[in-house]
Design a protein around this motif. Structure first.
Motif, PDB file in Angstrom:
ATOM      1  N   VAL B  39       0.838  -1.200   0.000  1.00 41.86           N
ATOM      2  CA  VAL B  39       0.000   0.000   0.000  1.00 41.86           C
ATOM      3  C   VAL B  39       0.876   1.255   0.000  1.00 41.86           C
ATOM      4  O   VAL B  39       0.637   2.193  -0.766  1.00 41.86           O
ATOM      5  CB  VAL B  39      -0.944   0.007   1.217  1.00 41.86           C
ATOM      6  CG1 VAL B  39      -1.708   1.319   1.298  1.00 41.86           C
ATOM      7  CG2 VAL B  39      -1.922  -1.154   1.121  1.00 41.86           C
ATOM      8  N   ILE B  40       1.898   1.265   0.868  1.00 43.85           N
ATOM      9  CA  ILE B  40       2.752   2.457   0.957  1.00 43.85           C
ATOM     10  C   ILE B  40       3.479   2.699  -0.364  1.00 43.85           C
ATOM     11  O   ILE B  40       3.512   3.825  -0.880  1.00 43.85           O
ATOM     12  CB  ILE B  40       3.756   2.312   2.124  1.00 43.85           C
ATOM     13  CG1 ILE B  40       2.981   2.389   3.437  1.00 43.85           C
ATOM     14  CG2 ILE B  40       4.815   3.420   2.066  1.00 43.85           C
ATOM     15  CD1 ILE B  40       3.823   2.229   4.670  1.00 43.85           C
ATOM     16  N   THR B  41       4.029   1.619  -0.948  1.00 46.21           N
ATOM     17  CA  THR B  41       4.705   1.763  -2.237  1.00 46.21           C
ATOM     18  C   THR B  41       3.766   2.387  -3.259  1.00 46.21           C
ATOM     19  O   THR B  41       4.128   3.318  -3.979  1.00 46.21           O
ATOM     20  CB  THR B  41       5.157   0.384  -2.759  1.00 46.21           C
ATOM     21  OG1 THR B  41       5.830  -0.297  -1.711  1.00 46.21           O
ATOM     22  CG2 THR B  41       6.086   0.530  -3.951  1.00 46.21           C
ATOM     23  N   SER B  42       2.531   1.875  -3.289  1.00 51.92           N
ATOM     24  CA  SER B  42       1.586   2.351  -4.297  1.00 51.92           C
ATOM     25  C   SER B  42       1.243   3.815  -4.066  1.00 51.92           C
ATOM     26  O   SER B  42       0.989   4.561  -5.003  1.00 51.92           O
ATOM     27  CB  SER B  42       0.326   1.502  -4.293  1.00 51.92           C
ATOM     28  OG  SER B  42      -0.559   1.949  -3.297  1.00 51.92           O
ATOM     29  N   LEU B  43       1.248   4.232  -2.799  1.00 52.56           N
ATOM     30  CA  LEU B  43       0.914   5.628  -2.516  1.00 52.56           C
ATOM     31  C   LEU B  43       2.007   6.562  -3.044  1.00 52.56           C
ATOM     32  O   LEU B  43       1.736   7.709  -3.374  1.00 52.56           O
ATOM     33  CB  LEU B  43       0.737   5.833  -1.010  1.00 52.56           C
ATOM     34  CG  LEU B  43      -0.550   5.239  -0.418  1.00 52.56           C
ATOM     35  CD1 LEU B  43      -0.619   5.481   1.074  1.00 52.56           C
ATOM     36  CD2 LEU B  43      -1.772   5.838  -1.102  1.00 52.56           C
ATOM     37  N   PHE B  44       3.255   6.057  -3.100  1.00 49.86           N
ATOM     38  CA  PHE B  44       4.355   6.887  -3.569  1.00 49.86           C
ATOM     39  C   PHE B  44       4.439   6.932  -5.092  1.00 49.86           C
ATOM     40  O   PHE B  44       5.194   7.713  -5.655  1.00 49.86           O
ATOM     41  CB  PHE B  44       5.684   6.392  -2.990  1.00 49.86           C
ATOM     42  CG  PHE B  44       5.917   6.913  -1.601  1.00 49.86           C
ATOM     43  CD1 PHE B  44       6.195   8.269  -1.407  1.00 49.86           C
ATOM     44  CD2 PHE B  44       5.827   6.082  -0.504  1.00 49.86           C
ATOM     45  CE1 PHE B  44       6.396   8.764  -0.126  1.00 49.86           C
ATOM     46  CE2 PHE B  44       6.025   6.579   0.778  1.00 49.86           C
ATOM     47  CZ  PHE B  44       6.308   7.920   0.968  1.00 49.86           C
ATOM     48  N   ASN B  46       3.118   8.045  -8.329  1.00 44.21           N
ATOM     49  CA  ASN B  46       2.204   9.035  -8.886  1.00 44.21           C
ATOM     50  C   ASN B  46       1.746   8.548 -10.260  1.00 44.21           C
ATOM     51  O   ASN B  46       2.573   8.174 -11.093  1.00 44.21           O
ATOM     52  CB  ASN B  46       2.939  10.373  -9.009  1.00 44.21           C
ATOM     53  CG  ASN B  46       1.965  11.508  -9.205  1.00 44.21           C
ATOM     54  OD1 ASN B  46       0.884  11.300  -9.769  1.00 44.21           O
ATOM     55  ND2 ASN B  46       2.334  12.675  -8.734  1.00 44.21           N
ATOM     56  N   SER B  47       0.442   8.526 -10.486  1.00 47.71           N
ATOM     57  CA  SER B  47      -0.062   8.016 -11.771  1.00 47.71           C
ATOM     58  C   SER B  47       0.585   8.721 -12.952  1.00 47.71           C
ATOM     59  O   SER B  47       0.814   8.129 -14.005  1.00 47.71           O
ATOM     60  CB  SER B  47      -1.580   8.184 -11.844  1.00 47.71           C
ATOM     61  OG  SER B  47      -2.181   7.357 -10.893  1.00 47.71           O
ATOM     62  N   LYS B  82       0.695  -0.055  -8.283  1.00 44.99           N
ATOM     63  CA  LYS B  82      -0.331   0.979  -8.115  1.00 44.99           C
ATOM     64  C   LYS B  82      -1.714   0.318  -8.031  1.00 44.99           C
ATOM     65  O   LYS B  82      -2.542   0.668  -7.186  1.00 44.99           O
ATOM     66  CB  LYS B  82      -0.263   1.959  -9.293  1.00 44.99           C
ATOM     67  CG  LYS B  82      -1.131   3.192  -9.140  1.00 44.99           C
ATOM     68  CD  LYS B  82      -0.546   4.164  -8.133  1.00 44.99           C
ATOM     69  CE  LYS B  82      -1.503   5.318  -7.836  1.00 44.99           C
ATOM     70  NZ  LYS B  82      -1.137   6.037  -6.611  1.00 44.99           N
ATOM     71  N   GLY B  85      -2.277  -1.528  -4.713  1.00 57.13           N
ATOM     72  CA  GLY B  85      -2.572  -0.575  -3.639  1.00 57.13           C
ATOM     73  C   GLY B  85      -4.028  -0.166  -3.676  1.00 57.13           C
ATOM     74  O   GLY B  85      -4.713  -0.135  -2.642  1.00 57.13           O
ATOM     75  N   LEU B  86      -4.508   0.115  -4.878  1.00 64.59           N
ATOM     76  CA  LEU B  86      -5.899   0.507  -5.030  1.00 64.59           C
ATOM     77  C   LEU B  86      -6.825  -0.632  -4.591  1.00 64.59           C
ATOM     78  O   LEU B  86      -7.817  -0.425  -3.891  1.00 64.59           O
ATOM     79  CB  LEU B  86      -6.152   0.879  -6.496  1.00 64.59           C
ATOM     80  CG  LEU B  86      -7.471   1.578  -6.789  1.00 64.59           C
ATOM     81  CD1 LEU B  86      -7.476   2.937  -6.118  1.00 64.59           C
ATOM     82  CD2 LEU B  86      -7.663   1.733  -8.290  1.00 64.59           C
ATOM     83  N   GLN B  89      -6.939  -0.881  -0.859  1.00 67.53           N
ATOM     84  CA  GLN B  89      -7.722   0.217  -0.275  1.00 67.53           C
ATOM     85  C   GLN B  89      -9.210  -0.012  -0.442  1.00 67.53           C
ATOM     86  O   GLN B  89      -9.998   0.170   0.492  1.00 67.53           O
ATOM     87  CB  GLN B  89      -7.333   1.541  -0.922  1.00 67.53           C
ATOM     88  CG  GLN B  89      -6.002   2.092  -0.415  1.00 67.53           C
ATOM     89  CD  GLN B  89      -5.565   3.302  -1.219  1.00 67.53           C
ATOM     90  OE1 GLN B  89      -6.324   4.232  -1.431  1.00 67.53           O
ATOM     91  NE2 GLN B  89      -4.339   3.268  -1.698  1.00 67.53           N
TER      92      GLN B  89
END
Ligand SMILES: Nc1ncnc2c1ncn2[C@@H]1O[C@H](COP(=O)(O)OP(=O)(O)OP(=O)(O)O)[C@@H](O)[C@H]1O
Ligand SMILES: [Mg+2]
Lengths: 204, 287
Positions: B39-44, B46-47, B82, B85-86, B89
């Motif tokens: 999750v943290i990796t995916s938050l970093f 940026n699309s 990414k 992570g989505l 969530q």
């Protein structure tokens, strides 16, 4: 003060036959009554009815002419035969006791309860130790009538005397009514002013 | 002989030496760590950083692009992370919402017996309709997108936990300590809060975590079918459905790695749930 059961009949929902039939029982706070009878005849069931545990029985139970309240504190309190069943296994003993009332230290020592037990769970105390809590819990100041269902069967002779003495002292002090259910005829004869034989009152 | 071989293995394998509790704790720690890391990796990520690069189109997996690249030269590893992570969530949102619904229904049922029969009927009703169909209907009805999918999954996954909680609460309500509490004049709400909640909290926690894998899978399938997240979102379902078009041309990595990654995440949640259950369930805790 008078606890009066009139024409009480009861059968467990799945049972075929009535367990209790047309029982009339009159108790008051001027004398200590004993209730004796064989195992399995329905003594515990009658005690539960007299202290408001059931509503699905025939007949009436009245304390001084008043029905027992269903939603408020019940002035008739039952000391259960098996103390571990009347305690939430996830509660500490302090919470178990305080669910009923705040007991002062004098009374705690009179019942032989150690403060260190307060932080334990019910599974971490012996049956006899649990029963002291169970007894003390039922002695809420609002209790008018006490029913003790074989409360001392799991205690040794010395503890039995200690706890019974402590209870009887409070019962006399507060002029409470007291019904003692027991198998032990010697005990009933020493303590009780009056003895009721279960088979005599049960109309089966 | 059997004992001896066990001894030998325990000398050489530090894992075999641990007792079950430590092993359980370690498993939980590890799975939770991986999930949080994802999750943290995916938050970093940026699309906007997932740029198209037409010099690196349709590349097979390499050290530079672990999961290969797609037809627009985007790095599939970044896209997959990414997307995961989505997924986590949305899974979290749906699971927590589901269990909140289950808790409310189960406790309301314990306080009012008429509502309880209604709740039992509602559970049966929801169980009799296929999940995926209901999710699609609710998702479309609520306008699709992350909100639609989350609600769709949440509104279909409360049934099993509700069932478990209702059965458990029914049994607790017949116990002597609850009846005594009523004789002490305690209200049903007080009893639900003080007596029942501490006894079912384990089921609630484990139940919520075990909804996760279902929620994630259902979100991905609905999105894959085109009824969930919009094509602009970096979701695994979108990645999978897009890559279908390129599978025929031999770009196997486009579907394999994202699909495998999703499966691993789902398995991790399952393992975490089962182990937390073991840890919290006192009957198996000290084995
Ligand atoms: N919840 C219940 N449902 C159905 N039957 C019950 C239930 N509780 C007790 N009984 C039955 O009712 C009968 C009377 O039980 P009860 O506990 O009142 O007897 P008792 O006189 O107190 O016995 P003891 O002296 O052994 O305590 C028994 O045959 C018992 O099996
Ligand atoms: Mg009995």
């Amino acid at each position: 003060m008078e606890l009066k059961g009139t024409n009480i009949s009861f059968k467990y929902p799945l049972a075929k036959e009535y367990l209790l039939k047309d029982i009339n029982i009159h108790l008051d706070n001027n004398k200590i009554t004993g209730l004796v009878g064989d195992s399995g005849v329905g003594k515990s069931t009658l005690c539960e009815i007299l202290s408001g545990y059931y509503t699905n029985f025939e007949g009436t139970v009245e304390l001084d002419g008043q029905k027992l309240p269903e939603k408020e504190f019940c002035p008739v309190q039952l000391i259960y035969q098996h103390p571990e069943k009347v305690m939430n296994p996830k509660w500490k003993m302090k919470d178990v006791l305080e669910e009923s009332w705040n007991v002062d230290d004098n009374l705690l020592s009179e019942f032989g309860i150690q403060k260190s037990w307060f932080t334990r769970f019910p599974q971490e105390l012996s049956g006899g130790e649990l029963q002291r809590f169970s007894v003390l819990r039922s002695l809420n100041p609002k209790t008018k009538f006490l029913i003790a269902d074989e409360m001392t069967t799991m205690l040794d002779a010395i503890t039995q005397v200690q706890i019974l003495d402590a209870v009887l002292k409070i019962v006399k002090q507060r002029k409470m009514g007291f019904l003692l259910v027991s198998h032990d005829m010697d005990l009933v004869n020493t303590i009780c002013d009056d003895v009721i034989y279960f088979n005599d009152i049960n109309g089966i | 002989m059997a004992d001896k071989s066990k001894d030998v293995s325990s000398i050489y394998s530090p894992i075999a030496k641990m007792n079950l509790r430590t092993k359980t704790l370690l498993t939980i720690g590890l799975t939770v760590f991986i999930l949080v890391a994802v999750v943290i990796t995916s938050l970093f990520i940026n699309s906007a950083d997932i740029t198209t690069n037409f010099n690196a189109m349709n590349q097979a997996p390499s050290f530079e692009h672990l999961f290969g690249t797609d037809w627009m030269g985007r790095d599939m590893f970044t896209r997959t992370m990414k997307g995961l992570g989505l997924s986590v969530q949305i899974g979290a949102g749906a699971s927590i919402l589901s269990s909140v619904i289950a808790i409310i229904l189960a406790f309301v049922g314990s306080i009012n017996s008429k509502l309880d029969s209604f709740i039992a009927w509602l559970v049966d009703l929801f169980l009799s309709v296929p999940h995926i169909l209901l999710i699609i209907l609710i998702s479309i009805g609520l306008g699709g997108g992350a909100f639609g999918v989350t609600m769709g999954v949440a509104l279909t996954h409360w049934t099993s936990l509700t069932r478990i909680l209702r059965a458990e609460i029914k049994q607790i309500n017949t116990s002597e300590f609850v009846k005594l509490s009523q004789r002490f004049g305690k209200s049903k709400i007080w009893i639900a809060k003080k007596h029942i909640l501490p006894l079912v909290i384990t089921q609630i926690i484990v139940g919520t975590i075990l909804i996760f894998p279902h929620a994630i899978m259902h979100e991905a399938s609905v999105t894959f079918l085109g009824f969930g997240l919009s094509p602009h979102e970096p979701a695994i379902g979108i990645i999978l459905s897009e890559s279908m078009k390129y599978l025929a041309t031999g770009n196997w990595w486009l579907a394999l790695f994202p699909g495998l990654a999703l499966l691993i995440i789902v398995l991790l949640f399952d393992i975490a749930g089962e182990n937390i259950k073991k840890l919290l369930d006192p009957t198996s805790a000290n084995e």
